[in-house]
Design an enzyme around this catalytic site. Structure first.
Site, PDB file in Angstrom:
ATOM      1  CG  ASP A  69      -1.388   1.178   1.778  1.00 33.56           C
ATOM      2  OD1 ASP A  69      -2.434   1.595   0.629  1.00 33.56           O
ATOM      3  OD2 ASP A  69      -1.304   1.750   2.719  1.00 33.56           O
ATOM      4  CE  LYS A  70       0.233   7.120  -2.868  1.00 32.01           C
ATOM      5  NZ  LYS A  70       0.343   8.330  -2.097  1.00 32.01           N
ATOM      6  CB  THR A  71      -1.135   6.411   1.963  1.00 33.01           C
ATOM      7  OG1 THR A  71      -1.462   6.984   0.579  1.00 33.01           O
ATOM      8  CG2 THR A  71      -1.143   7.724   2.796  1.00 33.01           C
ATOM      9  N   GLY A  75      -4.468   4.108  -3.767  1.00 35.49           N
ATOM     10  CA  GLY A  75      -6.079   4.626  -4.322  1.00 35.49           C
ATOM     11  C   GLY A  75      -5.781   6.090  -4.814  1.00 35.49           C
ATOM     12  CG  ASP A 102      -1.802   2.355   6.352  1.00 35.50           C
ATOM     13  OD1 ASP A 102      -2.427   1.605   5.883  1.00 35.50           O
ATOM     14  OD2 ASP A 102      -1.329   3.439   6.374  1.00 35.50           O
ATOM     15  CG  ASP A 114      -4.502  -0.932   3.482  1.00 38.45           C
ATOM     16  OD1 ASP A 114      -4.936  -0.285   2.327  1.00 38.45           O
ATOM     17  OD2 ASP A 114      -3.341  -0.345   3.948  1.00 38.45           O
ATOM     18  CE  LYS A 137      -5.855   0.526  -1.791  1.00 47.35           C
ATOM     19  NZ  LYS A 137      -5.460   0.967  -0.729  1.00 47.35           N
TER      20      LYS A 137
HETATM   21  P1  ADP Z   1      -4.232   4.818  -0.409  1.00 45.96           P
HETATM   22  O1  ADP Z   1      -4.261   3.550  -1.276  1.00 45.96           O
HETATM   23  O2  ADP Z   1      -3.136   5.512  -1.012  1.00 45.96           O
HETATM   24  O3  ADP Z   1      -3.860   4.486   0.852  1.00 45.96           O
HETATM   25  P2  ADP Z   1      -7.009   5.644  -0.072  1.00 45.96           P
HETATM   26  O4  ADP Z   1      -7.678   4.372  -0.818  1.00 45.96           O
HETATM   27  O5  ADP Z   1      -7.181   5.887   1.375  1.00 45.96           O
HETATM   28  O6  ADP Z   1      -5.335   5.788  -0.641  1.00 45.96           O
HETATM   29  O7  ADP Z   1      -7.896   6.955  -0.722  1.00 45.96           O
HETATM   30  C1  ADP Z   1      -7.604   7.067  -2.270  1.00 45.96           C
HETATM   31  C2  ADP Z   1      -7.551   8.601  -2.555  1.00 45.96           C
HETATM   32  O8  ADP Z   1      -9.012   9.237  -2.089  1.00 45.96           O
HETATM   33  C3  ADP Z   1      -6.757   9.615  -1.916  1.00 45.96           C
HETATM   34  O9  ADP Z   1      -5.697   9.914  -2.606  1.00 45.96           O
HETATM   35  C4  ADP Z   1      -7.680  11.028  -1.729  1.00 45.96           C
HETATM   36  O10 ADP Z   1      -7.542  11.855  -2.961  1.00 45.96           O
HETATM   37  C5  ADP Z   1      -9.078  10.440  -1.717  1.00 45.96           C
HETATM   38  N1  ADP Z   1      -9.801  10.446  -0.301  1.00 45.96           N
HETATM   39  C6  ADP Z   1      -9.737   9.461   0.473  1.00 45.96           C
HETATM   40  N2  ADP Z   1     -10.336   9.826   1.640  1.00 45.96           N
HETATM   41  C7  ADP Z   1     -10.281  11.330   1.741  1.00 45.96           C
HETATM   42  C8  ADP Z   1     -10.584  12.097   2.645  1.00 45.96           C
HETATM   43  N3  ADP Z   1     -10.919  11.995   4.223  1.00 45.96           N
HETATM   44  N4  ADP Z   1     -10.439  13.463   2.526  1.00 45.96           N
HETATM   45  C9  ADP Z   1      -9.891  13.895   1.077  1.00 45.96           C
HETATM   46  N5  ADP Z   1      -9.608  12.963   0.200  1.00 45.96           N
HETATM   47  C10 ADP Z   1      -9.816  11.449   0.581  1.00 45.96           C
HETATM   48 MG    MG Z   2      -3.675   3.463   3.073  1.00 41.42          MG
END
Ligand code: ADP
Ligand code: MG
Length: 687
Positions: free
Chosen positions: A383-385, A531, A576, A580, A558
């Site tokens: 996962d990235k973030t 995402g 994290d 996920d 995913k």
């Molecule tokens: P990742 O795979 O990087 O963990 P997420 O699936 O959690 O990312 O979210 C994907 C995208 O959705 C984020 O990059 C953002 O653009 C948008 N997003 C998700 N939740 C929020 C939020 N609470 N506020 C603003 N944007 C959001």
């Molecule tokens: Mg994440």
């Protein structure tokens, strides 16, 4: 943590929350001392060890006496008169059999009661057969006895068990070690007074004082003071961590130079340590699948022992008659050498040492089967973030569309994000606080996972999220052409009217590059699953050297990506744990990273306590090494039988070569001890 735990003195990896018999060897389980008591955690294990030692040292001189009076040995002793006397031999041996054989008989009784015939049944069978034959030879018919062989057999078994328990004690129990971290008492602050009370009497909301150099007794938040804290024993993170007001602290960690006043937030089962122990307990109940192989092999060996023993007896009694005692001696020897004792130890000692090595490095293995599968991994999906990046977003730009000001835009966005746990949301709220904006918490909050969120702020409907969300919800005035910004863009719309955007950036963890390189070095394909926007995901992947990227994937999709990858190989998912969880569950192996304070939430097989992606490669390497050790141990535990059984059965008797029961016992004990020491060598592994 107040409930008592029970463990087996022979198999310390067996830990139960109720008394009973060990599922492995049938011995009675003993209560285990936890850290809240003063004594060491191995009191009962140690007392069993002492018991074997005592029985050995009492039996040994008597065994030598038996040797002295034995018709076989006497001719070797330079004295004139023949001294041997079957009556004396009988008396001495009866004592040795009853006193020395007692622990084995007791355990055999348990095995028989549970219809789980194994090692102890075989040992007892061998002792009783030999003893009864000798007794019959003494009183019923006139023949040679095998008192000397039986006495030696018992001595060797006692010695073997004593040494083995000593070695097994060395492998320790990760669980007991962990519970020992909790100091037994705490300084409770009560209206300016300080009193020491037992840690287990603390309740949430209590205020306690932790002096410099003391252990923090329980989870809480700092209300006063500053210090650095060493959390390595709990999380594996070796750097001292600065703690000031409002920071959380973990029970079991060590306070360094400052004094801290702490408000207790979690007690009992909710504390981090309790949750870690729970994970370890689960892990101990989860057996690697090679365990099944070992159990099967042990059953087969038990059957072989009895069948070959009986055949040997009849062969030397009827087909090639050498007398009943000779036949019985060889039968006993066969039974003893085939005892699958080492096989019972081979796998558990390795898993015990492995979990310990892992825990010391901040890696918690909660499912041994998942960990075992990890050795054959093809893809590691990140996962990235929060996994490859820090997961702490900082606002780099605020761009109102003209209808509003920067401060207003930030304030409404923060009003919605106040409700969200997403790292992006936290970044926006942080920024608003930094600008000292008053955040009026929105109402009727609605989350769109992987896209954004919505709430009513001061009577107006506010939508925040990515471009996909804005387009799907048809916000008026949303720009057709793509906005290029170096970072994650959060668009804001008020009352269905597009009002601007906020740019946030997250930094790549400094360990990520090395983590990816290590995986590639192991021949594994790293994959990025995010995402986030394609642009950002690709940029991160490019910087880290990841070739396979999936971006703009919704949380529910995913799982689909993981399933797809699983068609072509073994998949490890690293996340994290925030959204996920489904993919962590779906993957062959789920690894949760940085779940230091929310361990139980993880739907994973392995939890990395440090926020360090390099630990992923460490886990996979450890899994391979563990697998090797297990295979080696299976070989050590069974391999010697290939030549030992025929020898014991008297195949080479015509050449004058025989494996006597006492040597069978030596071989069999040696194999157990080798297995334990081989596992212990894993402890030197550097992760
Ligand atoms: P990742 O795979 O990087 O963990 P997420 O699936 O959690 O990312 O979210 C994907 C995208 O959705 C984020 O990059 C953002 O653009 C948008 N997003 C998700 N939740 C929020 C939020 N609470 N506020 C603003 N944007 C959001
Ligand atoms: Mg994440």
């Amino acid at each position: 943590m107040n409930n008592k735990l029970y463990t087996c003195p022979m198999d310390p990896e067996v830990v139960k929350d109720h008394p009973g018999n060990c599922p492995k060897c049938g011995m009675d389980l003993m209560p285990m001392h936890t850290g809240s008591k003063e004594h060491g955690s191995h009191g009962d294990h140690a007392s069993m060890e002492q018991d074997f030692k005592r029985r050995f040292f009492i039996t040994l001189p008597l065994t030598l006496l038996v040797a002295f009076f034995s018709p076989h040995i006497q001719p070797w002793i330079p004295i004139h008169e023949i001294l041997y006397h079957n009556g004396i031999l009988f008396a001495l041996s009866t004592f040795i059999v009853i006193y020395g054989g007692w622990p084995f008989f007791k355990a055999a009784k348990n095995e028989i009661r549970h219809k789980n015939y194994g090692m102890m049944t075989l040992v007892s069978l061998a002792i009783i057969v030999g003893y009864l034959f000798s007794t019959a030879a003494t009183f019923l018919f006139h023949g040679e006895s095998m008192y000397w062989e039986i006495a030696t057999l018992i001595s060797v078994f006692l010695l073997g068990h004593w040494l083995e328990m000593r070695a097994v004690r060395g492998t320790g129990s990760a669980l007991a070690n962990l519970l020992k971290l909790i100091p037994p008492s705490a300084h409770k602050v009560h209206d300016e007074h300080i009193m020491d009370i037992p840690t287990e009497e603390l309740v949430a909301g209590d205020t306690i004082l932790v002096k410099p150099g003391e252990k923090i007794p329980i989870d809480g938040v700092v209300v006063k003071g500053r210090s650095s804290v060493n959390e390595s024993m709990v999380t594996g993170e070796s750097r001292p961590i600065e703690k000031k007001k409002e920071d959380t602290v973990i029970g079991g960690s060590l306070n360094n130079e400052g004094s801290l006043t702490i408000k207790v937030t979690k007690t009992g089962k909710d504390t981090v340590i309790a949750q870690i122990s729970e994970l370890i307990r689960l892990a101990q109940d989860s057996k690697p699948s090679v365990q099944r192989l070992a159990d099967k092999a042990a059953n087969v060996l038990t059957i072989i022992a009895i069948v070959v023993g009986v055949l040997t007896f009849f062969y030397w009694l009827v087909i090639n008659p050498q007398g009943a005692i000779f036949a019985a001696t060889l039968a006993v020897s066969v039974i003893v050498v085939t005892c699958p004792h080492a096989l019972g130890l081979a796998i558990p000692v390795v898993t015990t040492v492995t979990s310990q090595v892992a825990a010391k490095n901040g890696i918690l293995i909660s499912d041994m089967q998942g960990f075992e599968v990890a050795r054959n991994v093809t893809y590691v999906v990140f996962d990235k973030t929060g996994t490859l990046t820090e997961g702490t977003f900082a606002v780099t730009k605020i761009a109102p569309s003209g209808r509003t000001t920067e401060r207003e835009l930030l304030a409404v966005a923060a009003a919605v994000e106040e409700h969200s746990q997403h790292p992006i949301a936290k970044g926006i709220v942080e920024e608003a606080k930094r600008h000292k904006l008053t955040i009026t918490r929105g109402e009727k909050f609605l989350s769109f996972p992987g896209k954004g969120a919505e709430a009513i702020v001061k009577g107006k409907r506010v939508l925040v999220g990515n471009a996909r969300l804005m387009t799907a919800k048809k916000m008026r005035g949303f720009p057709e052409k793509i906005i290029h910004e170096p970072g994650t863009i959060v668009f804001v719309a008020i009352e269905r009217e597009y009002t601007g955007y906020v740019v946030l950036s997250d930094v790549i963890r400094k360990e990520s590059k090395e983590a990816i390189n290590k995986l590639k070095g192991l021949g594994i394909t790293p994959v990025l699953l995010s995402g986030d926007r394609k642009e950002i995901a690709n940029a991160v992947a490019h910087k880290l050297g990841i070739g396979k990227v999936y971006s703009e994937v919704l949380p529910e999709d995913k799982v689909v990506v993981i399933k797809e990858l699983e068609k072509t190989g073994v998949v490890v998912m690293v996340g994290d744990g925030v959204n996920d969880a489904p993919s962590l569950k779906q993957a062959h192996v789920g690894i949760a990273i940085g779940a230091g304070t929310d361990v139980a939430a993880a739907a994973s097989d392995i939890v990395l306590m440090r926020n360090d992606p390099r630990d992923v490669a460490n886990v996979l390497e450890l899994s391979r090494k563990t697998d090797n050790k297990m295979k080696q141990n299976l070989l050590w535990a069974t391999g010697y039988n290939v030549f030992a059984i025929p020898l014991a059965a008297g195949v080479l008797y015509s050449y004058g070569i025989l494996l006597k029961p006492e040597w069978s016992a030596v071989l069999m004990s040696l194999s157990s001890i080798i297995v334990v020491f081989n596992a212990l060598k894993l402890r030197n592994e550097k992760l």
